[in-house]
Design an enzyme around this catalytic site. Structure first.
Site, PDB file in Angstrom:
ATOM      1  N   LYS A  50      20.490  43.440  21.115  1.00  0.00           N
ATOM      2  CA  LYS A  50      21.025  43.665  22.458  1.00  0.00           C
ATOM      3  C   LYS A  50      22.523  43.350  22.429  1.00  0.00           C
ATOM      4  O   LYS A  50      22.951  42.591  21.591  1.00  0.00           O
ATOM      5  CB  LYS A  50      20.323  42.754  23.476  1.00  0.00           C
ATOM      6  CG  LYS A  50      18.804  42.752  23.419  1.00  0.00           C
ATOM      7  CD  LYS A  50      18.228  43.942  24.128  1.00  0.00           C
ATOM      8  CE  LYS A  50      16.690  43.890  24.117  1.00  0.00           C
ATOM      9  NZ  LYS A  50      16.072  45.088  24.664  1.00  0.00           N
ATOM     10  N   HIS A 106       7.610  52.955  18.709  1.00  0.00           N
ATOM     11  CA  HIS A 106       7.851  52.444  20.062  1.00  0.00           C
ATOM     12  C   HIS A 106       7.162  53.359  21.065  1.00  0.00           C
ATOM     13  O   HIS A 106       7.076  54.563  20.858  1.00  0.00           O
ATOM     14  CB  HIS A 106       9.352  52.373  20.351  1.00  0.00           C
ATOM     15  CG  HIS A 106       9.642  51.574  21.584  1.00  0.00           C
ATOM     16  ND1 HIS A 106       9.523  52.110  22.843  1.00  0.00           N
ATOM     17  CD2 HIS A 106      10.006  50.282  21.758  1.00  0.00           C
ATOM     18  CE1 HIS A 106       9.807  51.164  23.741  1.00  0.00           C
ATOM     19  NE2 HIS A 106      10.099  50.054  23.113  1.00  0.00           N
TER      20      HIS A 106
END
Length: 466
Positions: A165, A284
């Site tokens: 992130k 994902h």
């Protein structure tokens, strides 16, 4: 027999309560909410018809084939406890209706146009039983759980990951540096966020190069095998394959794909490439909640999980039970077992409607990710067991001293939990004490414990059994 034109009730042809299911049938459990005035038998039969051979009127060409051989059959209907006018309808599909080795074709039939059918207020596919004859037409996961452990030389504990992130906006060089710090600190994997593909601020090739550098540098320093999930998802299948090929040329161990937004056809192609070229494949599930979050309409995630095991992937995100994202414990563990185990018994208390035999198709490692931190480690270790990846994004990068100490804190917490479990301690009861003890000899863990001691995501789960 003369052809008789006109509309006739579906239940006359497609509702067959006397039918004995075959071992080769694909079985489906639908949660059906009929429109007012539509009897459940007609609604269940309509689902069977519209997802197999039927259409709204009798057609002349019906006489050119054998409906008895090819039609779907609604063979059982149960009212849903606690709901008025809602039913579980069981449908059996003959295997001949489906192309071998194609999840795409299976879904186009079973969850295709029928979901827009006007006689139903809502329709949800709760579970599928895939017959062994059909399972055997799929390659499945490129490698599976045991081969992955052997490739990575990591045994007897869950694996640790971290999503880098901020997910968007970093340059490739800074992104690679963040990966390096996490891997050096003790994580097994770092991860591209699912929406990191190839954007103006960071093109895919630059990211791949800097992340590969992070992998090799951290491996040299720690003596452990490291990986970064390089996201190969792209706008075209050709571009996706180009990225996968480049990853293989760099010699990295694992790549990643967004299987729902990217599509099952692309996913299956990529899984075949990964097996042929020794790459692990991390999956994902972006977009899953669009499909699976509504209780009355759509498709339960356990069906998407089964489909992924057939199409192919070595890891898949599967909720956390304890973090910020959806997942109710028994139900989550139900589809976690469907991903990992070779044989799963029917168990309605866990939402498993059918016994499923995977006939040695490799297993998929479930990934717990989303709002988890060091205080969750005992619960995660207990709930998911060794064959899992525990992924801490903010729970690594949010550490007050930086990424590497954040990674150290997670690794120390994990090793402490695994050791305590192996010594016979009760992680559920003693979890906090175990973490506190470990933090006495790890300043990094002590700092993490202090930052996140009050954080909880307390909302009622949406995904309950009823």
């Amino acid at each position: 027999v003369g052809f008789k034109a006109g509309v006739k009730e579906y239940k006359l042809t497609y509702y067959t309560p006397e039918y004995e299911t075959k071992d080769t049938d694909i079985l489906a459990a639908f949660r059906v909410t009929p429109q007012p005035g539509v009897p459940p038998e007609e609604a269940g039969a309509a689902v069977a018809a519209e997802s197999s051979t039927g259409t709204w009127t009798t057609v002349w060409t019906d006489g050119l084939t054998s409906l008895d051989r090819y039609k779907g059959r609604c063979y059982n209907i149960e009212p849903v406890a606690g709901e008025t006018d809602q039913y579980i309808c069981y449908v059996a599909y003959p295997l001949d209706l489906f192309e071998e080795g194609s999840v795409t074709n299976m879904f186009t039939s079973i969850v295709g146009n029928v979901f827009g059918f006007k006689a139903l207020r809502a329709l949800r596919l709760e579970d599928l039983r895939i017959p062994t004859a059909y399972v055997k037409t799929f390659q499945g996961p490129p490698h599976g759980i045991q081969v992955e452990r052997d490739k990575l030389n990591k045994y007897g504990r869950p694996l640790l990951g971290c999503t880098i992130k901020p997910k968007l906006g970093l340059s490739a060089k800074n992104y690679g540096r963040a990966c390096y710090e996490c891997l050096r600190g003790g994580l097994d994997f770092t991860k591209d966020d699912e929406n990191v593909n190839s954007q103006p601020f960071m093109r895919w090739r630059d990211r791949f190069l800097f992340c590969a550098e992070a992998i090799y540098k951290s491996q040299a320093e720690t003596g452990e095998i490291k990986g970064h999930y390089l996201n190969a998802t792209a706008g075209t299948c050709e571009e996706m394959m180009k990225r996968a090929v480049f990853a293989r040329e760099l010699g990295v161990p694992i790549i990643m794909f967004d299987y729902l937004t990217g599509g099952f056809t692309a996913n299956t192609s990529l899984a075949h490439y990964c097996r042929d070229n020794g790459l692990l494949l991390h999956i994902h599930r972006a977009m899953h909640a669009v499909i699976d979050r509504q209780k009355n309409h759509g498709m339960h995630f356990r069906v998407l999980a089964k489909a992924l095991r057939m199409s192919g992937g070595d890891h898949i995100h599967a909720g956390t039970v304890v973090g910020k994202l959806e997942g109710e414990r028994d139900i989550t563990l139900g589809f976690v077992d469907l991903l990992r185990d070779d044989f799963i018994e029917k168990d309605r208390s866990r939402g498993i409607y059918f016994t499923q035999d995977w006939v040695s198709l490799p297993g998929v490692i479930p990934v717990a990710s989303g709002g988890i931190h060091v205080w969750h480690m005992p619960a995660l270790t207990e709930i998911f067991g060794d064959d899992s990846v525990l992924q801490f994004g903010g729970g690594t990068l949010g550490h007050p001293w930086g990424n590497a100490p954040g990674a150290v804190a997670n690794r120390v917490a994990l090793e402490a939990c695994v050791q305590a479990r192996n010594e016979g301690r009760d992680l559920a009861a003693e979890g906090n004490a175990i973490i506190r003890e470990a933090s006495k000899w790890s300043p990094e863990l002590a700092a993490a414990c202090e930052v996140w001691k009050e954080i909880k995501f307390e909302f009622k789960a949406v995904d309950t059994l009823d």
